[in-house]
Write an enzyme that holds these catalytic residues in place. Sequence first.
Site, PDB file in Angstrom:
ATOM      1  N   LYS A  16       0.866  -1.193   0.000  1.00 35.20           N
ATOM      2  CA  LYS A  16       0.000   0.000   0.000  1.00 35.20           C
ATOM      3  C   LYS A  16       0.894   1.232   0.000  1.00 35.20           C
ATOM      4  CE  LYS A  16      -4.333  -0.087   0.638  1.00 35.20           C
ATOM      5  NZ  LYS A  16      -5.182  -0.703  -0.400  1.00 35.20           N
ATOM      6  N   THR A  61      -2.993  -5.638   0.477  1.00 30.65           N
ATOM      7  CA  THR A  61      -2.491  -4.273   0.683  1.00 30.65           C
ATOM      8  C   THR A  61      -3.361  -3.574   1.727  1.00 30.65           C
ATOM      9  OG1 THR A  61      -3.774  -3.221  -1.089  1.00 30.65           O
ATOM     10  CG2 THR A  61      -1.660  -4.200  -1.712  1.00 30.65           C
ATOM     11  N   ASP A  62      -4.634  -3.960   1.781  1.00 31.53           N
ATOM     12  CA  ASP A  62      -5.518  -3.385   2.796  1.00 31.53           C
ATOM     13  C   ASP A  62      -5.050  -3.771   4.202  1.00 31.53           C
ATOM     14  OD1 ASP A  62      -8.069  -1.824   3.099  1.00 31.53           O
ATOM     15  OD2 ASP A  62      -8.574  -3.604   4.276  1.00 31.53           O
ATOM     16  N   PHE A 161      31.491  32.024  -9.657  1.00 34.13           N
ATOM     17  CA  PHE A 161      31.653  30.950 -10.647  1.00 34.13           C
ATOM     18  C   PHE A 161      32.542  31.482 -11.765  1.00 34.13           C
ATOM     19  CE2 PHE A 161      29.932  28.205 -14.175  1.00 34.13           C
ATOM     20  CZ  PHE A 161      30.393  27.005 -13.651  1.00 34.13           C
ATOM     21  N   ARG A 178      28.000  36.339  -6.258  1.00 24.93           N
ATOM     22  CA  ARG A 178      26.650  36.068  -6.742  1.00 24.93           C
ATOM     23  C   ARG A 178      25.816  35.506  -5.595  1.00 24.93           C
ATOM     24  NH1 ARG A 178      26.950  30.197  -9.992  1.00 24.93           N
ATOM     25  NH2 ARG A 178      27.792  29.062  -8.217  1.00 24.93           N
ATOM     26  N   ASN A 251      20.451  24.437  -8.864  1.00 23.14           N
ATOM     27  CA  ASN A 251      21.094  25.748  -8.708  1.00 23.14           C
ATOM     28  C   ASN A 251      20.043  26.790  -9.085  1.00 23.14           C
ATOM     29  OD1 ASN A 251      22.822  27.871  -8.491  1.00 23.14           O
ATOM     30  ND2 ASN A 251      24.218  27.226 -10.121  1.00 23.14           N
ATOM     31  N   HIS A 253      19.022  29.955  -9.984  1.00 26.18           N
ATOM     32  CA  HIS A 253      19.742  31.131 -10.478  1.00 26.18           C
ATOM     33  C   HIS A 253      19.034  32.431 -10.104  1.00 26.18           C
ATOM     34  CE1 HIS A 253      22.061  28.257 -12.691  1.00 26.18           C
ATOM     35  NE2 HIS A 253      21.029  27.859 -13.410  1.00 26.18           N
TER      36      HIS A 253
HETATM   37  O1  URC Z   1      27.778  26.466  -9.260  1.00 23.72           O
HETATM   38  C1  URC Z   1      27.643  26.334 -10.476  1.00 23.72           C
HETATM   39  N1  URC Z   1      27.924  25.151 -11.071  1.00 23.72           N
HETATM   40  C2  URC Z   1      27.781  24.953 -12.401  1.00 23.72           C
HETATM   41  O2  URC Z   1      28.048  23.836 -12.922  1.00 23.72           O
HETATM   42  C3  URC Z   1      27.305  26.023 -13.179  1.00 23.72           C
HETATM   43  N2  URC Z   1      27.023  26.174 -14.510  1.00 23.72           N
HETATM   44  C4  URC Z   1      26.546  27.428 -14.671  1.00 23.72           C
HETATM   45  O3  URC Z   1      26.147  27.900 -15.779  1.00 23.72           O
HETATM   46  N3  URC Z   1      26.537  28.097 -13.475  1.00 23.72           N
HETATM   47  C5  URC Z   1      27.008  27.250 -12.542  1.00 23.72           C
HETATM   48  N4  URC Z   1      27.176  27.384 -11.194  1.00 23.72           N
END
Ligand code: URC
Length: 304
Positions: A16, A61-62, A161, A178, A251, A253
Amino acid sequence: MTMSNNIVLGDNQYGKAEVRVVKVTRDTDRHQIEDLNVTSQLRGDFQAAHLQGDNAHIVATDTQKNTIYAFARDGIGSPEAFLLRLSEHFTSGFEWVTGGRWEAEAYTWDRIQAHGSEHDHSFVRKGQEVRTAVVVREGNTTHVISGLKDLTVLKTTQSGFVGYPRDRYTTLPETTDRILATDVSARWRYSTGLDLAGTDFNKSYEDIKALLLEGFTENYSHALQQTLFDMGKKVLEAHSEVDEIKFSMPNKHHFLVDLSPFGLDNPNEVFFAADRPYGLIEATVQRDDTTPAPIAWSGIAGFC
Ligand SMILES: O=c1[nH]c(=O)c2[nH]c(=O)[nH]c2[nH]1
């Protein structure tokens, strides 16, 4: 090429899924609440059911659902301990059940602060992460994997980065300052020799979560990849009972908005938080002498 027309049953499991169980402990006026989403899946000899329609081995399953509710009557304790109890029950109660997979998500509730103090029986769902647990049993071997998901974190500096290859498709500008933001999904596997009955999984969980958060803050991040490794290393260094930890982290952005059309500068203050696409960073951090346990991980989607 010859091909057999002898058709046989391959891997199978059943049970379940997503049994929502809420346990209120009300021994005193100060109630406690535990809130789980539990999945139970049995493995063993279910050949006759698939091939002949003979259900003599099929623990309904019940019944599995009912067992989850009945066991909750005695308290849950920790998701891991609860799943271990279920695994023990089904494998010892039915001799053809040789193993299985039991999984839970746990949702946390905080007491509502009312008139300056914590309320006895009113709760507000904690908006932070969801705790996860998986128990996989095969014969006499039991694996426990704990984890969390949707632990959203962000830091406003100490991340950059640079140094990545540039080809004709590369437009991303290098940056040494960043925003770094992600939703942490992590799963950690306890070593197979662990004393399961003697382990305080709740304490271990709180401690590992704190280490993950600290690991996110600590060093300058040259990439989310490096931060991921820092976080995992901290957990493994502090917790000898953990063999490996897997991460899946988007990530998230944050793009600097060009305010120059409005005659304004933008010294890293105003960002567009994009929700997609996102980078997706996944890795396992492990001890170099860890014995792999693929059976423990099979069925857990979204990690590598
Ligand atoms: O921390 C990051 N890793 C990546 O692999 C990556 N690639 C990207 O475009 N920005 C970032 N930033």
